[in-house]
Design a protein around this motif. Structure first.
Motif, PDB file in Angstrom:
ATOM      1  N   HIS A 160      28.230  73.751  24.122  1.00 18.27           N
ATOM      2  CA  HIS A 160      28.794  73.064  22.950  1.00 18.27           C
ATOM      3  C   HIS A 160      28.406  71.585  22.894  1.00 18.27           C
ATOM      4  CE1 HIS A 160      31.080  76.336  21.253  1.00 18.27           C
ATOM      5  NE2 HIS A 160      31.555  76.644  22.449  1.00 18.27           N
TER       6      HIS A 160
ATOM      7  N   HIS B 132      28.518  82.925  28.488  1.00 17.98           N
ATOM      8  CA  HIS B 132      28.788  81.541  28.056  1.00 17.98           C
ATOM      9  C   HIS B 132      30.257  81.310  27.715  1.00 17.98           C
ATOM     10  CE1 HIS B 132      28.333  83.206  23.969  1.00 17.98           C
ATOM     11  NE2 HIS B 132      28.951  82.118  23.518  1.00 17.98           N
TER      12      HIS B 132
ATOM     13  N   HIS C 215      37.155  75.831  27.346  1.00 17.32           N
ATOM     14  CA  HIS C 215      36.525  77.081  27.789  1.00 17.32           C
ATOM     15  C   HIS C 215      35.136  76.894  28.388  1.00 17.32           C
ATOM     16  CE1 HIS C 215      34.355  77.163  23.919  1.00 17.32           C
ATOM     17  NE2 HIS C 215      33.513  77.960  24.544  1.00 17.32           N
TER      18      HIS C 215
HETATM   19 FE   LIG Z   1      31.800  78.730  23.293  1.00 11.49          FE
END
Ligand SMILES: [Fe+2]
Ligand SMILES: [Fe+2]
Lengths: 120, 396
Positions: B284, B229, B258
């Motif tokens: 996220h 991830h 990211h």
């Molecule tokens: Fe992350």
């Protein structure tokens, strides 16, 4: 991830052959690319332009096919030009050090002009 | 992205290509052909051969090859190959006996105590010798091919060794995971404070998925998504990741890239599992749509995303970060509870509490979460807290 059925088209222009791979170059059907180039090489063609405008994904299998074409052309002192490459493709080739073994042009017509006149 | 990183990604996708080739629906010959292409493409070799050892005749048969002279391959003596080591690439150099076939690297293929055959490579196109990483990758690939070939011959024998076949397949998956782990270690090593973060998030996510009743294949995909991830962090500067003072808005923007980077990296890899790239992309996001990068909400978030998001947050809270101390386990659970519906999913939270509570009570033989929690935690307090939440969330 879907895989797009791979196919190859080609045409001749002067003493060069232009090859159009279409779809993902990531499985055995990529062999058709080698075969197509082989047919032209068999006819005495030593200049091959591969136009990648319809291929933006390549994996190790596709790279292997390309190595074969580079090798086949090297054996007859031929030239391979790659054109219309996506950034991903260019980055991959660069990272693998393949750029030294081919001529790269932004578009097909640039490659053909170079092959005809010897200059850009 | 650095060239080294790109190469590492190319190599890891080559492993995925290999897995794909081996497990494809193609017939045996096509599989072997694809496998050879994957290998020559990965190692930029113009010559490659896969040889299979036929026990009754004690001869090496060529399964497929390109670039070698067939007679040269026939001159190889199987006995000599067997003594070279197991699945370890051997650089032939000037070796007079082995140089007969014109190979540069020879890897004897073994499954446990059984010699299966050999993999030969030669004619590297690009300059520069093979690196240590190349040889390590070749070792992993050799292991996989040996198992695949052995499976095939077992199958051809129509033997009653189905059970062994299954075990070998397990081993193969193990090797695949080993490589992913190495990759996760590279991510975590970048940032001293997130040591083993990927590993733990993978474990936690898989535990939740299992408790939710997912099948083994789906759980494995969840596990891989957990591992990868934060892979996009490889492309973000170390200085920024390890910064002690609070981030400026620009820096926060940079860090937030990211998950999109994780997505573009994993999207290039043809995984045998569905949705890995979707899960890493949206880890996220929040249920209320205030997350990033796409501000998705509610139904747009898959169960996998919801699991990963909770597992990631829980581990982030219970680990030390450069800019803050770690939270104790109770506070972290309370924090998850507080953010239910706005950030975390009700069902996923309930299941997470159930697994952790079972682990604390010793009801699960192989706990995935508990071993990673702070040793000073008061388990009875945590368990009481979990029980309360479970009752509350189980109400209709
Ligand atoms: Fe992350
Ligand atoms: Fe994370």
């Amino acid at each position: 991830m879907k895989s797009v059925q791979f196919s190859v088209a080609s045409r001749r222009e002067g003493d060069a052959a232009i090859i159009y791979p279409k779809g993902y170059l990531n499985n055995l059907s990529g062999e058709n690319l080698v075969i197509e180039c082989g047919i032209y090489i068999g006819k005495g063609i030593t200049k091959i332009v591969v136009n990648f405008s319809e291929t933006d994904l390549i994996n190790s299998i596709g790279i292997s096919m390309l190595l074969q074409i580079i090798e086949d052309l090297k054996n007859i002192k031929g030239t391979i030009c790659c054109t219309n490459m996506s950034k991903l493709l260019r980055d991959t080739f660069e990272m693998l050090g393949l750029m030294q073994h081919m001529l790269v042009f932004p578009v097909e017509s640039d490659a053909l002009t170079y092959l005809k006149t010897g200059k850009l | 992205m650095s060239t080294e990183l790109k190469k590492a990604l190319y190599n890891i996708s080559a492993l995925a290509d290999l897995g794909q080739a081996i497990t494809s629906e193609n017939d045996f010959h096509e599989k072997i052909q694809s496998v050879l292409y994957v290998i020559t493409g990965t190692f930029l070799a113009n010559k490659g051969a896969l040889l299979f050892y036929d026990k009754p005749t004690k001869k090496l048969n060529t399964l497929t090859q390109k670039g070698f002279a067939p007679d040269d391959l026939n001159r190889l003596n199987p006995e000599e190959l067997m003594s070279l080591g197991r699945n370890e690439p051997y650089l032939i150099g000037g070796d007079p006996v082995l140089a007969v076939a014109g190979a540069e690297i020879l890897t004897p293929l073994w499954v446990r105590d059984e010699f299966i055959g050999a993999l030969l490579l030669s004619g590297k196109l690009t300059v520069g010798p093979y690196t240590l990483e190349d040889l390590e990758l070749l070792n992993v690939i050799a292991n996989q091919i040996a198992i695949a070939l052995n499976n095939h011959s077992l199958f051809m024998d129509l033997s009653d060794k189905l059970e062994e076949n299954r075990r070998l397949y397990e081993e193969m998956r193990h090797i695949y995971h080993g490589t992913l782990q190495a990759f996760a270690a590279a991510i975590d090593a970048k940032d001293a404070y997130t040591k083993n973060h990927s590993h733990r998030v993978a474990k936690y996510s898989a535990a939740i998925a299992r408790e939710l009743g997912w099948d083994e294949h789906e759980i494995e995909g969840m596990y891989v998504a957990g591992y990868l991830h934060d892979v996009g962090k490889l492309a973000i500067s170390n200085t920024l990741l390890n910064k002690v003072t609070p981030f400026t808005p620009e820096e926060r923007e940079e860090i937030r890239k990211h998950s999109t980077l994780s997505h573009s990296i994993t999207a290039k890899i043809k995984f045998p599992w569905k949705n890995v790239e979707d899960m890493v992309w949206h880890h996220h996001e929040r249920l209320d749509g205030r997350g990033y990068p796409e501000a998705l909400a509610q139904e747009s978030l898959s169960d996998g995303v919801r699991i990963l998001s909770l597992a990631d947050s829980f581990d982030a809270m219970t680990s030390q970060r450069p800019y803050r101390k770690k939270m104790d386990v109770q506070s972290a659970i309370a924090e998850l509870r507080k953010n239910l519906e706005s950030q975390f999913d009700h069902k996923v939270m309930l299941v997470f509490c159930k697994v952790l509570d079972k682990e604390i009570k010793g009801e699960l033989p192989e706990p995935d979460i508990l071993p990673h929690l702070d040793r000073d935690s008061d388990l009875s307090v945590i368990s009481a807290l979990l029980e309360g939440i479970i009752v509350e969330l189980s109400r209709p």
